[in-house]
Structures are given as C-alpha cells and as structure tokens.
Write a protein that holds these residues in place. Structure first.
Motif, mmCIF file in Angstrom:
data_model
loop_
_atom_site.group_PDB
_atom_site.id
_atom_site.type_symbol
_atom_site.label_atom_id
_atom_site.label_comp_id
_atom_site.label_asym_id
_atom_site.label_seq_id
_atom_site.Cartn_x
_atom_site.Cartn_y
_atom_site.Cartn_z
ATOM 1 N N ARG A 71 109.005 47.267 52.401
ATOM 2 C CA ARG A 71 107.928 47.247 51.412
ATOM 3 C C ARG A 71 108.663 46.840 50.103
ATOM 4 N NH1 ARG A 71 104.477 45.297 51.802
ATOM 5 N NH2 ARG A 71 102.804 46.359 50.637
ATOM 6 N N PRO A 72 107.884 46.335 48.968
ATOM 7 C CA PRO A 72 108.745 46.080 47.876
ATOM 8 C C PRO A 72 109.448 47.344 47.357
ATOM 9 C CG PRO A 72 106.640 44.707 47.840
ATOM 10 C CD PRO A 72 106.485 45.973 49.077
ATOM 11 N N TYR A 73 108.804 48.403 47.332
ATOM 12 C CA TYR A 73 109.327 49.626 46.771
ATOM 13 C C TYR A 73 110.159 50.580 47.784
ATOM 14 C CZ TYR A 73 105.044 50.808 48.969
ATOM 15 O OH TYR A 73 103.857 50.882 50.051
ATOM 16 N N ARG A 74 110.286 50.144 48.970
ATOM 17 C CA ARG A 74 111.212 50.980 49.886
ATOM 18 C C ARG A 74 111.330 50.297 51.040
ATOM 19 N NH1 ARG A 74 108.429 51.616 54.197
ATOM 20 N NH2 ARG A 74 106.150 52.139 54.006
ATOM 21 N N ARG A 75 112.532 50.690 51.703
ATOM 22 C CA ARG A 75 112.810 50.012 52.917
ATOM 23 C C ARG A 75 112.232 50.638 54.368
ATOM 24 N NH1 ARG A 75 117.175 46.370 52.451
ATOM 25 N NH2 ARG A 75 116.766 45.825 54.367
ATOM 26 N N ALA A 76 112.092 49.838 55.353
ATOM 27 C CA ALA A 76 111.447 50.569 56.516
ATOM 28 C C ALA A 76 112.124 51.632 57.175
ATOM 29 C CB ALA A 76 111.243 49.298 57.543
ATOM 30 N N MET A 77 111.385 52.409 57.778
ATOM 31 C CA MET A 77 112.011 53.612 58.607
ATOM 32 C C MET A 77 112.393 53.036 60.025
ATOM 33 S SD MET A 77 109.568 57.107 58.058
ATOM 34 C CE MET A 77 109.643 58.032 56.577
ATOM 35 N N SER A 78 113.099 53.590 60.564
ATOM 36 C CA SER A 78 113.279 53.268 62.262
ATOM 37 C C SER A 78 112.025 53.702 62.874
ATOM 38 C CB SER A 78 114.618 53.844 62.471
ATOM 39 O OG SER A 78 114.703 55.043 62.395
ATOM 40 N N PRO A 79 112.024 53.204 64.093
ATOM 41 C CA PRO A 79 110.846 53.729 64.994
ATOM 42 C C PRO A 79 110.700 55.204 65.239
ATOM 43 C CG PRO A 79 111.430 51.534 65.681
ATOM 44 C CD PRO A 79 112.413 52.016 64.820
ATOM 45 N N ASN A 80 112.226 55.851 65.443
ATOM 46 C CA ASN A 80 112.276 57.089 65.826
ATOM 47 C C ASN A 80 112.074 58.118 64.561
ATOM 48 O OD1 ASN A 80 115.082 55.931 65.074
ATOM 49 N ND2 ASN A 80 115.437 58.184 64.858
ATOM 50 N N GLU A 81 112.311 57.616 63.381
ATOM 51 C CA GLU A 81 112.106 58.407 62.058
ATOM 52 C C GLU A 81 110.534 58.453 61.795
ATOM 53 O OE1 GLU A 81 115.762 57.572 59.119
ATOM 54 O OE2 GLU A 81 114.321 56.002 59.523
ATOM 55 N N ALA A 82 109.955 57.189 61.913
ATOM 56 C CA ALA A 82 108.495 57.229 61.821
ATOM 57 C C ALA A 82 107.537 57.863 62.767
ATOM 58 C CB ALA A 82 107.804 55.723 62.221
ATOM 59 N N ILE A 83 107.967 58.033 64.124
ATOM 60 C CA ILE A 83 107.184 58.613 65.220
ATOM 61 C C ILE A 83 107.413 60.225 64.792
ATOM 62 C CG2 ILE A 83 108.893 59.067 67.085
ATOM 63 C CD1 ILE A 83 105.105 58.067 67.433
ATOM 64 N N ILE A 142 98.881 44.531 41.433
ATOM 65 C CA ILE A 142 99.058 45.890 41.858
ATOM 66 C C ILE A 142 99.189 46.142 43.365
ATOM 67 C CG2 ILE A 142 97.750 48.125 42.239
ATOM 68 C CD1 ILE A 142 96.154 47.801 39.842
ATOM 69 N N ILE A 143 98.692 45.218 44.231
ATOM 70 C CA ILE A 143 99.042 45.306 45.763
ATOM 71 C C ILE A 143 100.469 45.037 45.954
ATOM 72 C CG2 ILE A 143 98.383 44.151 48.109
ATOM 73 C CD1 ILE A 143 96.308 45.995 47.015
ATOM 74 N N GLN A 144 101.009 43.976 45.288
ATOM 75 C CA GLN A 144 102.338 43.619 45.416
ATOM 76 C C GLN A 144 103.563 43.960 44.516
ATOM 77 O OE1 GLN A 144 101.969 39.229 45.407
ATOM 78 N NE2 GLN A 144 101.178 39.039 47.167
ATOM 79 N N LYS A 145 103.187 44.960 43.681
ATOM 80 C CA LYS A 145 104.049 45.730 42.868
ATOM 81 C C LYS A 145 105.455 46.383 43.453
ATOM 82 C CE LYS A 145 104.262 49.266 38.853
ATOM 83 N NZ LYS A 145 103.574 49.866 38.137
ATOM 84 N N LYS A 146 106.373 45.961 42.708
ATOM 85 C CA LYS A 146 107.702 46.347 43.490
ATOM 86 C C LYS A 146 108.160 47.611 43.029
ATOM 87 C CE LYS A 146 109.563 41.940 44.044
ATOM 88 N NZ LYS A 146 110.732 40.908 43.516
ATOM 89 N N GLU A 147 107.626 48.207 41.748
ATOM 90 C CA GLU A 147 107.965 49.609 41.509
ATOM 91 C C GLU A 147 106.822 50.657 41.925
ATOM 92 O OE1 GLU A 147 107.140 47.114 39.003
ATOM 93 O OE2 GLU A 147 109.364 46.460 39.071
ATOM 94 N N LYS A 148 107.241 51.910 41.709
ATOM 95 C CA LYS A 148 106.291 52.903 42.077
ATOM 96 C C LYS A 148 105.121 52.936 41.387
ATOM 97 C CE LYS A 148 105.859 57.942 42.740
ATOM 98 N NZ LYS A 148 106.457 59.232 42.679
#
Length: 356
Positions: A256-268, A175-181
C-alpha cells in the motif's frame, strides 16, 4: 518461483509470473530476464513485489483461477466503478457483467480439487481497488466452499464480495490514494464507504439483499468494535463475516502507499490471533487451513539459522513442509533434505528474500 520485494531482486532473475499494466495489457511476460530498466519501469507502476525464478527457486505455482478470468474480472469491475464515478447512475449492462463474472469465478473454483492458496496477487497502486475486490471474492468463495454453502449462497457471497468496496467511489480519490497516514477526520470519511455503497445499491432489486448487507457489514467485528453499527457475533450476517476475513487478509498481503505488504505467514498469524475478537473463530480456522504460508520455492530461515528452500507442502500441515538446505555454517548440511513433519525440533523463523 518465489515472491520477492522489488529492492531485493537482482539483474538476471527470471520473471516468474506475467505482470499487466493498468489497462490489463501484458507488460512483461513470465520468463523475461529482469534488468534494472525493467525493474525501474515496474516500480513506476506502483508494483513493489514480484514473483521470480532464480538459482534457488524455479518451481511453477499455478494461480487458483486462470489469469484470463482474473484480468477480465478486474477490467469488468474497473469499467463498472468508473461508470459510477463519471455518471453517478446505475446501468443494467454493468450489473449483468458483474453477475456473469461472479458465476464464472464460482464455476472455476467449484471445479477444482485443490483450494489451497499458494499465490499472493501482485497489485499496482492505481488498480488496487479492483484487484483487491476480485481477490476478496476468490478468498471468500474458498471459505464458503469449505463451509459447504450452496450455490445460491455462493453466488450472493461472490457478488457482495466483488462489490464490497463500491462505496469508495464516493470518497475523494486523494484520500483513498493518500500515501501518508490518514488524519482522524479522513479515516472517518473512509469508514463511510460501507453505508455509501449500501445506500447506492439499496433500491436495486437485481442485487440480493444479502449481497447488499455484505457491503454494509464487512467491517463489523465480532466483539462489537467494528463499523458502521458496532454489531456483535451472530448479529453480523454470516456471509459478511466471511468477507471480513478475506478483506483483511488480502489487504495485509498487499503493498500500500503507506506500508509494505506482510508475508502470508505474518498475515495468517494476525488473522488467527484476531479470532473471537475481530473475526468468527470457526471461519478463521477453516480459512487458515486453505492458506499456504510458505509456498513451494519460498526461501526460509530455520530456527537453527540455516536457510532452506521449500520443496513440498503437506495439506493441513503447511507450517511443516519438506525443505532443502541451501546455506549453512555447517557445510556438510548444504543440500540436505529435511522433512519438518519428523524433525520436530526445527521450526521456520521467517521468510528469506536476499541471499548474500
């Protein structure tokens, strides 16, 4: 040096930051010329973004803690979590090593004059939990130092942050490493990690009650919609409110397995937009001033559609850097240096990765 999704990296770029395998050994050193074989090997490790140097960006950016301390911290947490998974019992030697790491990180950060966060840590999928926990501890301490917490509070904060996800040891790995939603019932299981971690450490007298509360409350939200207890506002422990911000920021800026990272500006922007609903707004303001959304070397697209490279950052005005235009429909503009503190009609639209 700039952070680029792996699919945008071309052969011939130089690796900007050393990457490590899942056991903390050097896989590729900073400065290696990247070819397709290297890129494929890195992708197989579950690493989907890299820092590179190329013809557009070659400025060196220093990590906020030494690479050796970061790798030692990751390895210590990995050994501790693995011990729990294998033996389901407490070990004083491992507790002691966690405390040593906490003190080392505090000492290193306390000795710095500049606590601006310029780098996103590159994580592999297998080591995500340990790398994430170290990052959350660092980010939490930066907020804590800016809030002028005393040494004892910083120690409790760092210990709780390092161990905030310890309860995930008791959640099925698939469950921790599941790639799907996650299915709703799987997400409900994930949410149990706060109480499982707290209960595991509840009777350990060596860990401060405050550090244990961080583990329990780091997913509470100030509007009462968090878990496990739906606490609101100041009913949530102050240090847990700090860790909540650091936890979400680091998660958003990680692949993450189920999505790509946000950029720092998007996250902030997300963190700022969630102040007073999910997060303590005063803490969010402090944190936002410590994050550099467009570090030196980043390629950015401006509101006039020119592409520029960030050359200098102004503390507390990170959205208004000095940039140098490298691509424009107006050829005479290429090479022009723009101080965005004075050119108020221009804003940064987005981060640019691939240059055609």
């Amino acid at each position: 040096m700039r952070l680029v999704p792996i699919e945008c990296i071309k052969e011939g770029a130089f690796l900007g930051k050393t990457i490590y395998d899942n056991d903390g050994r050097i896989l590729l050193r900073q400065g290696v010329i990247l070819n397709n074989n290297y890129i494929d090997r890195i992708r197989q490790l579950g690493i989907f973004s890299l820092y590179i140097n190329d013809e557009y960006s070659s400025a060196e950016i220093e990590d906020i803690i030494k690479p050796e301390l970061r790798q030692k911290s990751i390895k210590t947490l990995k050994n501790y979590f693995s011990h729990i998974q294998n033996y389901h019992k407490k070990n004083e030697e491992y507790f002691s090593s966690i405390f040593d790491i906490a003190n080392s990180i505090i000492d290193e950060l306390a000795g710095r004059n500049d606590l601006m966060v310029n780098l996103v840590d590159i994580k592999s999928m297998d080591n995500y939990t340990y790398q994430h926990s170290v990052n959350v501890a660092i980010l939490s301490l930066i907020i804590g130092i800016q809030l002028q917490l005393n040494k004892d509070e910083l120690y409790k904060l760092c210990t709780g942050a390092l161990l905030h996800d310890i309860g995930k040891v008791f959640i099925p790995k698939e469950i921790i490493q599941k790639k799907e939603k996650l299915l709703p019932e799987e997400y409900d299981l994930i949410k149990e990690h706060t109480t499982k971690g707290y209960n595991y450490l509840k009777n350990n007298i060596d860990i401060s009650p405050v550090s244990r509360i961080i583990i329990l409350q780091h997913h509470e939200k100030v509007n009462g919609t968090g878990y496990p207890d739906g606490k609101k506002g100041n009913d949530i422990n102050k240090l847990a409110r700090i860790v909540a911000i650091a936890d979400v920021y680091d998660a958003l800026t990680s692949d993450r397995p189920y999505r790509r990272a946000m950029s720092p500006n998007e996250a902030i922007e997300y963190i700022l937009g969630s102040g007073q609903t999910y997060f303590d707004f005063e803490m969010v303001k402090v944190f936002s001033e410590c994050i550099v959304p467009y570090p030196v070397g980043t390629l950015v697209r401006l509101s006039n559609n020119d592409v520029a490279v960030v050359e200098k950052i102004f503390p507390h005005f990170a959205l208004r850097p000095i940039v140098k235009v490298i691509k424009s429909d107006n050829v005479s503009t290429i090479g022009k240096v723009i101080n965005m503190m004075s050119e108020l009609d221009l804003v940064i639209k987005e981060t640019e990765y691939a240059m055609n």
